[in-house]
Design a protein around this motif. Structure first.
Motif, PDB file in Angstrom:
ATOM      1  N   PHE A 217       0.863  -1.176   0.169  1.00 25.22           N
ATOM      2  CA  PHE A 217      -0.066   0.223   0.049  1.00 25.22           C
ATOM      3  C   PHE A 217       0.628   1.496   0.125  1.00 25.22           C
ATOM      4  CE2 PHE A 217      -4.243  -3.277   0.676  1.00 25.22           C
ATOM      5  CZ  PHE A 217      -4.733  -2.363   0.434  1.00 25.22           C
ATOM      6  N   THR A 218       2.644   0.957   0.822  1.00 17.98           N
ATOM      7  CA  THR A 218       2.978   2.453   0.126  1.00 17.98           C
ATOM      8  C   THR A 218       2.958   2.653  -1.308  1.00 17.98           C
ATOM      9  OG1 THR A 218       4.432   2.209   1.830  1.00 17.98           O
ATOM     10  CG2 THR A 218       5.498   3.235   0.220  1.00 17.98           C
ATOM     11  N   LEU A 219       2.931   2.262  -2.120  1.00 24.91           N
ATOM     12  CA  LEU A 219       2.672   2.202  -3.501  1.00 24.91           C
ATOM     13  C   LEU A 219       1.674   2.301  -4.189  1.00 24.91           C
ATOM     14  CD1 LEU A 219       4.579   3.183  -6.279  1.00 24.91           C
ATOM     15  CD2 LEU A 219       4.869   0.839  -7.084  1.00 24.91           C
ATOM     16  N   PHE A 220       1.028   1.258  -4.328  1.00 24.82           N
ATOM     17  CA  PHE A 220      -0.246   1.206  -5.199  1.00 24.82           C
ATOM     18  C   PHE A 220      -1.397   2.125  -4.415  1.00 24.82           C
ATOM     19  CE2 PHE A 220      -4.426  -1.395  -5.387  1.00 24.82           C
ATOM     20  CZ  PHE A 220      -4.128  -1.465  -6.563  1.00 24.82           C
ATOM     21  N   THR A 221      -1.616   2.991  -3.055  1.00 29.08           N
ATOM     22  CA  THR A 221      -2.035   3.897  -2.760  1.00 29.08           C
ATOM     23  C   THR A 221      -1.874   5.044  -3.328  1.00 29.08           C
ATOM     24  OG1 THR A 221      -2.569   3.425  -0.050  1.00 29.08           O
ATOM     25  CG2 THR A 221      -2.691   5.650  -0.450  1.00 29.08           C
ATOM     26  N   TYR A 222      -0.593   6.202  -4.101  1.00 27.82           N
ATOM     27  CA  TYR A 222      -0.991   6.471  -4.526  1.00 27.82           C
ATOM     28  C   TYR A 222      -0.410   6.426  -6.116  1.00 27.82           C
ATOM     29  CZ  TYR A 222       0.101   8.380  -0.110  1.00 27.82           C
ATOM     30  OH  TYR A 222      -0.564   8.675   1.151  1.00 27.82           O
ATOM     31  N   ILE A 223      -0.683   5.119  -6.931  1.00 23.18           N
ATOM     32  CA  ILE A 223      -0.128   4.379  -8.413  1.00 23.18           C
ATOM     33  C   ILE A 223      -0.694   5.436  -8.852  1.00 23.18           C
ATOM     34  CG2 ILE A 223      -2.337   3.439  -8.474  1.00 23.18           C
ATOM     35  CD1 ILE A 223       1.636   1.944  -9.255  1.00 23.18           C
ATOM     36  N   SER A 224      -2.073   6.071  -9.315  1.00 26.14           N
ATOM     37  CA  SER A 224      -2.404   7.419 -10.101  1.00 26.14           C
ATOM     38  C   SER A 224      -1.545   8.288 -10.249  1.00 26.14           C
ATOM     39  CB  SER A 224      -3.581   7.472 -10.061  1.00 26.14           C
ATOM     40  OG  SER A 224      -4.394   6.387  -9.671  1.00 26.14           O
ATOM     41  N   PRO A 225      -0.475   8.876  -9.675  1.00 21.16           N
ATOM     42  CA  PRO A 225       0.018  10.164  -9.405  1.00 21.16           C
ATOM     43  C   PRO A 225       1.237   9.428  -9.593  1.00 21.16           C
ATOM     44  CG  PRO A 225      -0.976  10.078  -6.907  1.00 21.16           C
ATOM     45  CD  PRO A 225      -1.879   9.260  -7.650  1.00 21.16           C
ATOM     46  N   PHE A 226       1.736   8.401  -9.486  1.00 17.21           N
ATOM     47  CA  PHE A 226       2.818   7.812  -9.173  1.00 17.21           C
ATOM     48  C   PHE A 226       3.419   8.026 -11.270  1.00 17.21           C
ATOM     49  CE2 PHE A 226       5.675   4.204 -10.137  1.00 17.21           C
ATOM     50  CZ  PHE A 226       7.165   4.606  -9.921  1.00 17.21           C
ATOM     51  N   LEU A 227       2.267   7.174 -11.795  1.00 19.36           N
ATOM     52  CA  LEU A 227       1.922   6.708 -13.676  1.00 19.36           C
ATOM     53  C   LEU A 227       2.375   8.042 -14.187  1.00 19.36           C
ATOM     54  CD1 LEU A 227       0.266   4.396 -13.672  1.00 19.36           C
ATOM     55  CD2 LEU A 227       2.528   3.452 -13.965  1.00 19.36           C
ATOM     56  N   GLN A 228       1.413   8.786 -13.266  1.00 20.46           N
ATOM     57  CA  GLN A 228       1.178  10.216 -13.884  1.00 20.46           C
ATOM     58  C   GLN A 228       2.073  11.045 -14.028  1.00 20.46           C
ATOM     59  OE1 GLN A 228      -1.995  12.130 -11.759  1.00 20.46           O
ATOM     60  NE2 GLN A 228      -3.606  11.467 -13.293  1.00 20.46           N
ATOM     61  N   VAL A 229       3.402  11.266 -12.404  1.00 15.78           N
ATOM     62  CA  VAL A 229       4.443  12.022 -12.435  1.00 15.78           C
ATOM     63  C   VAL A 229       5.409  11.342 -13.203  1.00 15.78           C
ATOM     64  CG1 VAL A 229       5.875  12.951 -10.516  1.00 15.78           C
ATOM     65  CG2 VAL A 229       3.580  13.026 -10.410  1.00 15.78           C
ATOM     66  N   ARG A 230       6.025  10.238 -13.065  1.00 15.59           N
ATOM     67  CA  ARG A 230       7.031   9.603 -13.779  1.00 15.59           C
ATOM     68  C   ARG A 230       6.922   8.840 -14.516  1.00 15.59           C
ATOM     69  NH1 ARG A 230      11.189   9.548 -11.227  1.00 15.59           N
ATOM     70  NH2 ARG A 230      11.954   7.820 -11.292  1.00 15.59           N
ATOM     71  N   THR A 231       5.884   8.532 -15.006  1.00  9.00           N
ATOM     72  CA  THR A 231       5.668   7.507 -16.315  1.00  9.00           C
ATOM     73  C   THR A 231       5.089   8.913 -17.669  1.00  9.00           C
ATOM     74  OG1 THR A 231       5.641   5.650 -15.101  1.00  9.00           O
ATOM     75  CG2 THR A 231       5.430   5.622 -17.373  1.00  9.00           C
ATOM     76  N   GLY A 232       4.503   9.787 -16.929  1.00 11.01           N
ATOM     77  CA  GLY A 232       3.480  10.664 -18.122  1.00 11.01           C
ATOM     78  C   GLY A 232       2.193  10.121 -18.993  1.00 11.01           C
ATOM     79  N   LEU A 233       1.363   8.827 -18.028  1.00 14.66           N
ATOM     80  CA  LEU A 233       0.342   8.288 -18.699  1.00 14.66           C
ATOM     81  C   LEU A 233      -0.601   9.733 -18.107  1.00 14.66           C
ATOM     82  CD1 LEU A 233       0.959   4.529 -17.692  1.00 14.66           C
ATOM     83  CD2 LEU A 233       1.951   6.018 -19.792  1.00 14.66           C
ATOM     84  N   GLY A 234      -1.554   9.276 -19.469  1.00 13.07           N
ATOM     85  CA  GLY A 234      -2.751   9.625 -18.803  1.00 13.07           C
ATOM     86  C   GLY A 234      -4.086   8.861 -18.327  1.00 13.07           C
ATOM     87  N   THR A 235      -5.424   9.570 -17.924  1.00 12.20           N
ATOM     88  CA  THR A 235      -5.898   8.888 -16.926  1.00 12.20           C
ATOM     89  C   THR A 235      -6.984   7.370 -17.634  1.00 12.20           C
ATOM     90  OG1 THR A 235      -6.546  10.951 -16.305  1.00 12.20           O
ATOM     91  CG2 THR A 235      -8.061   9.459 -15.471  1.00 12.20           C
ATOM     92  N   HIS A 236      -7.128   7.539 -18.462  1.00 14.60           N
ATOM     93  CA  HIS A 236      -7.676   6.621 -19.137  1.00 14.60           C
ATOM     94  C   HIS A 236      -6.667   5.479 -19.931  1.00 14.60           C
ATOM     95  CE1 HIS A 236     -11.154   8.426 -19.717  1.00 14.60           C
ATOM     96  NE2 HIS A 236     -10.561   9.365 -21.079  1.00 14.60           N
ATOM     97  N   VAL A 237      -5.231   5.609 -20.076  1.00 14.15           N
ATOM     98  CA  VAL A 237      -4.317   5.156 -19.431  1.00 14.15           C
ATOM     99  C   VAL A 237      -3.577   3.867 -18.706  1.00 14.15           C
ATOM    100  CG1 VAL A 237      -1.598   4.480 -20.686  1.00 14.15           C
ATOM    101  CG2 VAL A 237      -3.164   5.462 -21.863  1.00 14.15           C
TER     102      VAL A 237
END
Length: 400
Positions: A217-237
């Motif tokens: 849960f350290t990572l999973f709780t913040y997985i959406s902003p993690f992917l947005q900030v680190r990988t640059g993925l959009g919401t639907h992706v």
């Protein structure tokens, strides 16, 4: 595998969905109850704290009941709690309904864990429990997204009514399919059960459960902003990535059951080490989409694989206190959830930001790995008389 496992899996699906559904309903709850997003988010914390505190208490109160009766009672509490949630007129009444619902969580999973192990041969126990936990995994993959869509099309109240309907289906299936058994706790004094809970293997393995959940849960709780900030993925992706991670969780759930039926503690140690390696690789790997997706899929497989086996082994270590041990291990998991989310919230505001989440998550996994090593040390040092009989049976069946 007996059809009774399906009935238990339906109950696990309902519990898993109601535990996490609020995360998908935050905008609707905020608007409908006229509270902030942060206040709405506390409904998740209220449920988790309720599970942590109430699980051992409810386990003690139901100690004289048969496990079938315990399952039916806790699912009845689940149905009542979700009905109260759907009818709640305001924020605090909904909070109280969430806490009421949480009273069913740990004791249900505890009784379900033991029942699943009872109705299959010894060499299939961890695999049977992993099939029950498929319900919890599917709740993460399907339950929350479906509930969110329903809330968007109708209202958040309808989402709770649907969860209530799942509870009714689970109660009916368990009433029809779960075999009748005798009351199990009346002949064992509570003092003796609490002494069994102080067994070094029990305490150590519950700490392993806590670290495993905290690492997740350290990572999973913040997985959406993690992917947005680190990988640059959009919401639907990101929605598709979450579905992919869910597939990894399902695969890990099945893999963990088979590995634990082979060799429990060595398998757990190997999985914790694999989790730590994958999470450390995510620090540079999350900067590229292809490597990030591959690593997150592997992370989903490895992080969830130990969950069901840990529940089985803690119950085995407890010997004369299986009900309380199973419920308290659920408290350990939920306390780990809270620790992981809390620690992650502090990490993202440091100079490490989201890049530090996988490192922090790996630290929890490495602590868990060290605790597994300590458990192996305890087991090797014990005389045959000091080892709980259920552990001897579990180990012997795993070797056959």
């Amino acid at each position: 595998m007996p059809i009774a496992l399906l009935a238990l899996a339906i109950g696990a699906f309902g519990l898993g969905t109601t535990e996490t559904i609020v995360m998908g309903l935050l905008p609707q709850l905020s608007g409908g109850l006229h509270v902030s997003i942060a206040q709405a988010g506390l409904l998740v914390s209220g449920y988790a704290i309720g599970v942590t505190i109430a699980s051992p208490v409810v386990a003690i109160l139901t100690n004289s009941l048969s496990r079938r009766d315990t399952l039916l009672l806790t699912m009845g509490i689940f149905i009542a709690g979700n009905a109260c949630s759907a009818l709640a007129p305001g924020y605090w009444s909904l909070m109280l309904a969430r806490v009421l619902t949480s009273f069913s969580h740990g004791t249900f999973y505890g009784a379900a864990s033991i029942m699943a192990c009872q109705i299959v041969p010894p060499q299939k126990r961890a695999e049977a429990l992993s099939l029950v936990y498929i319900g919890l995994t599917l709740a993460m993959i399907l339950g929350v997204p479906m509930g969110t869509v329903v809330a968007q099309l109708t209202s958040w109240r309808m989402a709770f009514w649907l969860i209530c309907a799942v509870g009714v289906a689970a109660w009916s299936a368990m009433w029809l399919c779960i075999p009748r058994d005798r009351a199990v706790g009346a002949t064992i004094p509570l003092a003796a059960q609490f002494r069994a809970m102080l067994h070094p293997l029990v305490v150590t393995m519950m700490l392993v459960s806590m670290c495993t959940s905290a690492s997740m849960f350290t990572l999973f709780t913040y997985i959406s902003p993690f992917l947005q900030v680190r990988t640059g993925l959009g919401t639907h992706v990101i929605d598709a990535v979450l579905l992919m991670i869910g597939g990894g969780l399902c695969l890990g759930n099945l893999l963990g059951g088979r590995l634990a039926d082979w060799k429990m503690l060595p398998s757990c140690a190997g999985l914790m080490a694999a989790v730590a390696v994958v999470q450390l690789l995510l620090v540079p790997g999350s900067l590229m989409s292809w490597s990030c997706l591959a690593l997150l899929f592997l992370w989903g497989v490895f992080i969830y694989a130990p969950m069901a086996p840990l529940q089985t082994y803690v119950v085995a270590c407890a010997g004369s206190a299986p009900n309380i041990a199973a419920a308290m291990n659920q408290s350990s998991f939920n306390f780990g959830n809270a620790i992981g989310a809390w620690a992650g919230s502090h990490m993202v505001v440091t100079r490490w930001s989201y890049a530090g989440l996988p490192v922090l998550s790996a630290c929890f996994a490495l602590i868990g790995l060290g605790l597994v090593g300590l458990a192996i040390h305890f087991q090797h040092r014990m005389t045959p008389k000091a080892v709980p009989a259920a552990v001897v049976t579990h180990t012997a069946s795993a070797r056959s």
